[in-house]
Scaffold this active site. Structure first.
Site, PDB file in Angstrom:
ATOM      1  CE  LYS A 180      -1.966   2.961   1.914  1.00  0.00           C
ATOM      2  NZ  LYS A 180      -1.639   4.361   1.537  1.00  0.00           N
ATOM      3  CD  GLU A 256      12.668   0.515   8.545  1.00  0.00           C
ATOM      4  OE1 GLU A 256      12.580   1.269   7.557  1.00  0.00           O
ATOM      5  OE2 GLU A 256      13.256  -0.578   8.506  1.00  0.00           O
ATOM      6  CB  CYS A 290      12.916   8.886   8.761  1.00  0.00           C
ATOM      7  SG  CYS A 290      14.025   7.670   8.071  1.00  0.00           S
ATOM      8  CD  GLU A 392       9.343  12.968  11.962  1.00  0.00           C
ATOM      9  OE1 GLU A 392       8.150  12.602  11.966  1.00  0.00           O
ATOM     10  OE2 GLU A 392      10.261  12.254  11.523  1.00  0.00           O
TER      11      GLU A 392
END
Ligand code: NAD
Ligand code: 6OD
Length: 488
Positions: A180, A256, A290, A392
């Site tokens: 996906k 992750e 990331c 973040e």
């Protein structure tokens, strides 16, 4: 206006999308329409799961490791053979520079198949002899089996690279997959489906479902009882939702997730290398990596010169369209994500940050003004507990703080809910090893950033993830071990 429609790919076939709801795939450089995308329904998810389960029992499940590895090499070669198509598709979906995707996204997209195909051929399983009261003894040996149907949910920042980083090892271990891709970047997963067919991957082994997360293909897939494991890259709070979705069947997950990564720059660093590396770790891919640095700690003796040099570097960045050879910075992924990043730019000002550079939207040529452009931004002057230092942001920005000693900086750099990556810049080898070992993260780079050997463990601690992938660690997730104990 594009009239192209991306379809779902189930059991080796792009399925008819008539009567299906479609969503727009837009180019972030100018918000123009790239394609329409057929959104997978719950029934499509059922069909994909049925195809993937059947795929496990078909020719794929009967192949030797060598045969499977041979096919995966053909997939890698197929990506390289269509390199320019993958490059154009990835850069249209993300807006990232060709120069970046040419060196990172597409070659890694291919390498992920070869590396893991070769790896599975060469990893032994364990064996133990044991004594028994009758003196005859016993032998234990473990065999690895594929886990089954793997749900792969991937993000938009490095779409092909991060999707194949999961699909490569999953297939090398003999599983079948249902991917996906992010709704923002569906094209390369779709192109890869064509390559899978060209390479001769059997039907049902690689399936692609397009759609969103909640109440759409993402949730349908992660809740599905026919999915044996889910591997996910994306935001931490999405990981939490996926974990809940699989909890009642205690299904394994590999996550992750997000980060708030520090860079620690000691006064004894090679300043040129530290500036070059920090420029990349903060601004590459418009800050949407990331592993990227959002908190920079610089030893006080070199604080002013470091801030000045990073400011000059940021102001020299050239935003532009992907195929502009003079441009080295693309837009953010979407206008929605830009709103989020700009909201942090406003919060930083409101908190009294010194805006060293940036803080707004660049003045782009008229044709690009509808795009998701944002200025590279550097702040100083905020406290470690400010929102800018804790959450973040995932944009081209960082805060730089001074520090005075090693213990202090280790404590401050570790003072975060995340634990993904850290870069340390020093020419003192003892200090490099000492500080590296104290960081509460999955990955430490010394005098570098995003230097990847795919045999090494990759992943984050704390809120940055669960588990490790890479090398034999991928095998741990994508296979089930059965221990066989034979009494002699
Ligand atoms: P996201 O979590 O919004 O989306 C990732 C994927 O999850 C998409 O395909 C999305 O459709 C799907 N999804 C969303 N909600 C879902 C749900 N409830 N159930 C199932 N699927 C769902 O992340 P993003 O915005 O695409 O990517 C950016 C984030 O990813 C950042 O936080 C970044 O740090 C993180 N990231 C982490 C790594 C890593 O290796 N640790 C790598 C890349 C990106
Ligand atoms: O290099 C990789 O394998 C990897 N997973 C990189 C992740 C980058 C995050 O944005």
């Amino acid at each position: 206006m594009s009239n192209k429609t991306l379809r779902n790919f189930i059991n080796g076939t792009f399925v008819d999308h008539s009567g299906q709801s479609c969503f727009d795939n837009r180019n972030p450089i100018d918000n123009s329409l790239i394609s329409r995308v057929a959104e997978a329904s719950a029934a499509d998810v059922d069909s994909a799961v049925a195809a993937a389960r059947a795929g496990l029992l078909g020719p794929w499940g009967k192949m030797s490791v060598d045969e499977r590895a041979g096919l995966l090499h053909r997939v890698a070669d197929g990506v390289i053979a269509r390199f320019d198509e993958f490059l154009a598709a990835e850069c249209a979906d993300t807006g990232k520079p060709y120069s970046l995707a040419r060196h990172i996204d597409i070659p890694r997209g291919a390498a992920n198949f070869k590396i893991f195909a070769d790896l599975v051929k060469n990893v032994a399983t364990e064996s133990f002899q044991m004594g028994t009261p009758d003196g005859a003894g016993a032998i234990n040996y473990a065999i690895r089996k594929p886990r089954g149907v793997i749900g792969v949910i991937s993000p938009w920042n490095l779409p092909l690279l991060l999707m194949t980083w999961k699909v490569g090892p999953a297939l090398a271990c003999g599983n079948t997959v249902i991917v996906k891709p992010s709704e923002e970047t569906p094209t390369t997963a779709n192109l890869l489906a064509e390559v899978m067919n060209e390479a001769g991957i059997p039907d049902g082994v690689y399936n692609v479902l397009n759609g969103f997360g909640p109440n759409s293909a993402g949730e349908f897939l992660t809740r599905h009882h026919g999915v044996d494991a889910v591997t996910f890259t994306g935001e931490t709070r999405t990981g939490a939702a996926i974990m809940k979705a699989g909890a009642d069947r205690v299904r394994p997950v590999s996550f992750e997730l997000g980060g708030k990564n520090p860079a620690i720059v000691f006064a004894d660093c090679d300043l040129e290398k530290a500036i070059e590396g920090t420029m990349r770790s903060v601004f590459a891919n418009c800050g949407q990596v990331c592993l990227g640095t959002e908190r920079v700690f610089v030893e006080r003796q070199i604080f002013d010169i470091f801030v000045e040099r990073l400011r000059a570097g940021a102001e020299a960045l050239r935003p532009g369209v992907p195929n502009d050879p003079d441009a080295n910075m693309g837009p953010l992924i979407s206008l929605e994500h830009r709103d989020k990043v700009l909201s942090y730019y406003e919060k930083a000002k409101a908190l009294g940050a010194i805006v060293v550079t940036g803080g707004g939207v660049p003045d782009m040529p008229k044709a690009l003004r509808e795009g998701a452009w944002v200025e590279p931004t550097i702040w100083t002057g905020l406290a470690d507990d400010s929102i800018i230092m804790r959450e973040e942001i995932f944009g081209p920005c960082c805060h730089i703080s001074p520090f005075d000693d090693e213990n202090e900086v280790v404590r401050r750099a570790n003072d975060t809910e995340y634990g993904l990556a850290c870069s340390i810049w020093t020419e003192n080898t003892s200090r490099a090893h000492r500080v590296a070992g104290k960081m509460d993260v999955g990955l430490v780079w010394v005098n570098s950033w995003f230097l990847r050997d795919l045999r090494t463990p990759f992943g984050g601690s704390k809120m940055s993830g669960i588990g490790r992938e890479g090398g034999v660690h991928s095998l741990e997730f994508y296979t089930e071990l059965t221990n066989i104990c034979v009494k002699l």
